[in-house]
Design a protein around this motif. Structure first.
Motif, mmCIF file in Angstrom:
data_model
loop_
_atom_site.group_PDB
_atom_site.id
_atom_site.type_symbol
_atom_site.label_atom_id
_atom_site.label_comp_id
_atom_site.label_asym_id
_atom_site.label_seq_id
_atom_site.Cartn_x
_atom_site.Cartn_y
_atom_site.Cartn_z
ATOM 1 N N TRP A 1 55.789 74.897 24.613
ATOM 2 C CA TRP A 1 56.736 73.798 24.434
ATOM 3 C C TRP A 1 58.094 74.283 23.941
ATOM 4 O O TRP A 1 59.117 73.660 24.208
ATOM 5 N N ARG B 1 58.777 73.406 28.953
ATOM 6 C CA ARG B 1 58.835 72.035 28.465
ATOM 7 C C ARG B 1 59.072 71.056 29.618
ATOM 8 O O ARG B 1 58.437 70.005 29.710
ATOM 9 N N ILE C 1 52.448 72.437 21.692
ATOM 10 C CA ILE C 1 52.612 71.148 22.367
ATOM 11 C C ILE C 1 52.661 70.002 21.355
ATOM 12 O O ILE C 1 53.182 68.915 21.637
ATOM 13 N N HIS C 2 52.161 70.231 20.119
ATOM 14 C CA HIS C 2 52.151 69.181 19.098
ATOM 15 C C HIS C 2 53.559 68.777 18.669
ATOM 16 O O HIS C 2 53.731 67.750 18.005
ATOM 17 N N TYR D 1 55.737 67.748 20.643
ATOM 18 C CA TYR D 1 56.083 66.607 21.510
ATOM 19 C C TYR D 1 55.459 65.344 20.914
ATOM 20 O O TYR D 1 54.281 65.312 20.574
ATOM 21 N N TRP E 1 52.107 64.013 22.400
ATOM 22 C CA TRP E 1 51.316 65.122 22.934
ATOM 23 C C TRP E 1 49.837 64.775 23.094
ATOM 24 O O TRP E 1 49.197 65.227 24.052
ATOM 25 N N ARG E 2 49.299 63.955 22.220
ATOM 26 C CA ARG E 2 47.868 63.666 22.303
ATOM 27 C C ARG E 2 47.540 62.857 23.565
ATOM 28 O O ARG E 2 46.545 63.120 24.249
#
Length: 373
Positions: free
Chosen positions: A46, A52, A72-73, A75, A78-79
């Motif tokens: 990310w 990205r 990625i967390h 973002y 992200w989940r």
């Protein structure tokens, strides 16, 4: 590929069934571990602008057997994004998510990924992993340079100091900025440089607040941020009915014990790191409920660590740099607590006594004999 991290086998086992999340401190080796799990992986970070954009446009490299999503967390959604990837592609390729923050902490509105992943925490190298390294390293090397791969393998004091400075800068100016809406970045960076001097002592937000000229609640909030970013960790006291145990004090330790200048305190921090790794492994792989605590009463009698499994103490550990006689506090607390075993670890060679009464044991021997999982 030869694996040099003990978690690799457990992660590969779980990856055949679910996604695997790997959390841990910055520069501890998460990306290297993730990439080593397969020879056919795609890697998207990310923090890289091109990666990205590919993630946001859902341009996934689906021809590979494994997809590694790094940081990625950072973002916001992200989940949901990862959930969609897993639901659509989990039969086509495996997914590994890595991050230098507590991935279970940065979630909104519950855990939408529940049942789709297993979470592992990667620690710095410990005594039992030294034989796996490509270059021979000793307990003294681990004590001097810490367990992070780059300084441990380099073994250069000047490079270690530069690495410390660069890592603090990256944690504060990259990770904190990306994950928290805070303006006092320079103050948090100053806090990060102060905390190694607070290791092993009762944590006082008021004392630190006086050093930084900010409110104690602000210090508490900033320490919470650094905890969530795997820069430090805190342990709570253990109480028993027959002692007047302290209840509100916490102790603080660094993930990188080489930052601690006092040698006795550094040894205590290194022991804490090994015990925390032991607890995290039993939690992450076996599903046990583990806690690392300390024991101190209101008269300042203290045992450095108590390991608790499923709400029951299983052993306690006292740290001494020299080969000293058994601490009198071991016998005192043995008579007043349900702790079944006591160990006094040190950096020498003497080994005497029994765990039921208090065993004096070299630290390296304690790790290999008593913490085998």
């Amino acid at each position: 590929m030869k694996q040099i991290r003990q978690l690799a086998a457990a992660i590969e086992e779980d990856l055949a069934k679910k996604m695997v999340f790997i959390g841990g401190p910055r520069q501890v080796g998460k990306t290297t571990l993730a990439k080593s799990l397969t020879v056919d992986e795609a890697y998207l970070n990310w923090d890289f602008p091109d990666d990205r954009q590919r993630i946001l446009k859902h341009e996934l490299p689906t021809k590979y057997k494994c997809l590694v999503l790094d940081e990625i967390h950072k973002y916001k959604n992200w989940r949901s994004l990862v959930k969609g990837y897993y639901d659509k592609f989990h039969e086509k390729f495996r997914i590994v998510v890595t991050g230098s923050a507590r991935l279970d902490h940065f979630r909104k509105g519950g855990d939408s990924l529940m049942g789709r992943y297993h979470y592992y925490r990667l620690h710095p190298f410990t005594v039992d992993e030294l034989p796996l390294l490509p270059k021979k390293r000793t307990l003294q090397d681990l004590f001097n340079f810490g367990g992070f791969p780059e300084p441990l393998l380099a073994q250069n004091e000047r490079e270690l100091k530069r690495w410390h400075n660069e890592r603090i800068y990256r944690v504060i100016n990259d990770d904190v900025r990306d994950l928290q809406n805070v303006k006092e970045i320079s103050q948090i960076e100053l806090l990060a440089t102060i905390l190694p001097t607070k290791v092993g002592s009762p944590l006082s937000f008021r004392s630190i607040s006086e050093d930084l000229q900010v409110a104690p609640r602000t210090v508490e909030s900033w320490i919470g941020i650094l905890d969530n970013l795997y820069y430090i960790y805190r342990i709570s006291p253990y109480g028993a009915p027959k002692i007047r145990a302290v209840k509100k004090e916490n102790k603080l330790y660094m993930w990188d014990w080489s930052q601690v200048e006092d040698l006795g305190t550094r040894f205590e921090n290194m022991v804490a790191g090994h015990l925390l790794k032991y607890c995290h492994y039993l939690e992450d792989y076996n599903g046990e409920k583990m806690e690392l605590r300390f024991l101190r009463d209101t008269d300042k009698r203290e045992i450095d660590f108590v390991v608790i499994k499923n709400k029951k103490p299983i052993f306690a550990v006292e740290c001494k740099t020299g080969e000293k006689q058994l601490s009198p506090w071991i016998n005192y607390f043995k008579m007043r607590t349900p702790i079944p075993k006591f160990y006094q670890v040190h950096l020498g060679t003497k080994d005497f006594g029994l765990p039921e009464n208090g065993r004096v044991i070299p630290f390296e021997k304690f790790i290999t004999e008593c913490l085998g999982v």
